[in-house]
Design an enzyme around this catalytic site. Structure first.
Site, PDB file in Angstrom:
ATOM      1  N   ARG A 122       0.622  -1.087  -0.174  1.00  0.00           N
ATOM      2  CA  ARG A 122      -0.005  -0.121   0.137  1.00  0.00           C
ATOM      3  C   ARG A 122       0.832   1.105  -0.003  1.00  0.00           C
ATOM      4  O   ARG A 122       0.245   2.465  -0.198  1.00  0.00           O
ATOM      5  CB  ARG A 122      -1.202   0.067   0.948  1.00  0.00           C
ATOM      6  CG  ARG A 122      -1.977  -1.043   1.238  1.00  0.00           C
ATOM      7  CD  ARG A 122      -2.777  -0.843   2.482  1.00  0.00           C
ATOM      8  NE  ARG A 122      -3.872  -1.756   2.352  1.00  0.00           N
ATOM      9  CZ  ARG A 122      -3.998  -3.021   2.784  1.00  0.00           C
ATOM     10  NH1 ARG A 122      -2.883  -3.580   3.389  1.00  0.00           N
ATOM     11  NH2 ARG A 122      -4.967  -3.855   2.637  1.00  0.00           N
ATOM     12  N   ASP A 123       2.222   1.310   0.438  1.00  0.00           N
ATOM     13  CA  ASP A 123       2.905   2.557   0.557  1.00  0.00           C
ATOM     14  C   ASP A 123       4.394   2.462   0.158  1.00  0.00           C
ATOM     15  O   ASP A 123       5.192   2.755   0.844  1.00  0.00           O
ATOM     16  CB  ASP A 123       2.640   3.229   1.830  1.00  0.00           C
ATOM     17  CG  ASP A 123       2.861   4.674   1.735  1.00  0.00           C
ATOM     18  OD1 ASP A 123       2.972   5.107   0.702  1.00  0.00           O
ATOM     19  OD2 ASP A 123       3.021   5.279   2.840  1.00  0.00           O
TER      20      ASP A 123
END
Length: 227
Positions: free
Chosen positions: A58-59
């Site tokens: 996600r990041d």
């Protein structure tokens, strides 16, 4: 009063970003950059395939790839949909859904950061170069680069494919370093400005390691010299 906290392993060499630009730390040679990228790609591949449902990071970004005392990479994993400007999958804006290919896109930006030694977003550069991903896509459209930054996830490779290509690139790098130059008086040093004494272009050279960047992985953007 009770609190819930997350405790992470201490990583003495900090984030990858500090070792490629924006600090006074020693520069990383190409081989070490490749090894770090391979470690990060292996971790993401494990997240995507190691669990029954798969886990999306996600990041993915250079500040979330942390290095231990031996410069072995580990990724800090988020549990919420975050994403950072310059790294976020454009397909997410259309579908409002993150997938494993969203991580692939973000990791593609990381690879270009490592190669070019510049931030994902740099407002000081010319307009067409401010966003690293958009600048890289210009070369992708010309058929000169890998597909991590493809606009649609279906057109991007899996993390397993990315990992395989990085490991193959490391093999090429190691093989080239074992080739001894001929002991000939005509052998000469390659100047860092990329031109020979007569003004003709030479092979690009990384100004950190002194190695000629001759791998097919870097051949199309070899003129872009990083830290």
């Amino acid at each position: 009063m009770s609190e819930m906290i997350l405790v992470y392993e201490y990583m003495s060499n900090g984030p990858l970003r500090d070792h490629i630009y924006g600090s006074n730390l020693p520069h990383l040679p190409w081989k070490q950059r490749l090894e770090i990228c391979i470690g990060a790609a292996r971790g993401l591949h494990y997240l995507h395939t190691g669990a029954a449902q798969g886990i999306i990071h996600r990041d993915v970004k250079t500040t979330n790839i942390l290095l231990d005392e031996n410069f072995v990479a580990k990724t800090h994993v988020s549990t919420a949909v975050k994403g950072s400007f310059g790294y976020l999958d454009p397909e997410y804006f259309r579908r409002q859904q993150l997938t494993e290919k969203s991580d692939v896109y973000s990791f593609g930006v990381v690879l270009f950061e490592v190669i070019c030694a510049r931030p994902a977003i740099n407002p000081a550069l010319p307009r067409d170069q401010v966003n690293l991903a958009e600048w890289a896509l210009q070369w992708h459209r010309k058929g000169m680069l890998e597909k991590c930054l493809a606009d649609y996830g279906v057109d991007r490779p899996s993390m397993g494919d990315v990992l395989w290509n990085l490991e193959y690139s490391l093999q090429l790098q190691e093989a080239s370093s074992q080739i001894e130059p001929p002991e000939d008086k005509s052998t000469k040093l390659i100047p860092l400005d990329g031109k020979d004494s007569d003004g003709s272009p030479t092979a690009p050279v990384d100004d950190n390691s002194g190695e000629t960047v001759s791998s097919p992985l870097f051949s199309q953007i070899g003129g872009f010299q990083g830290r």
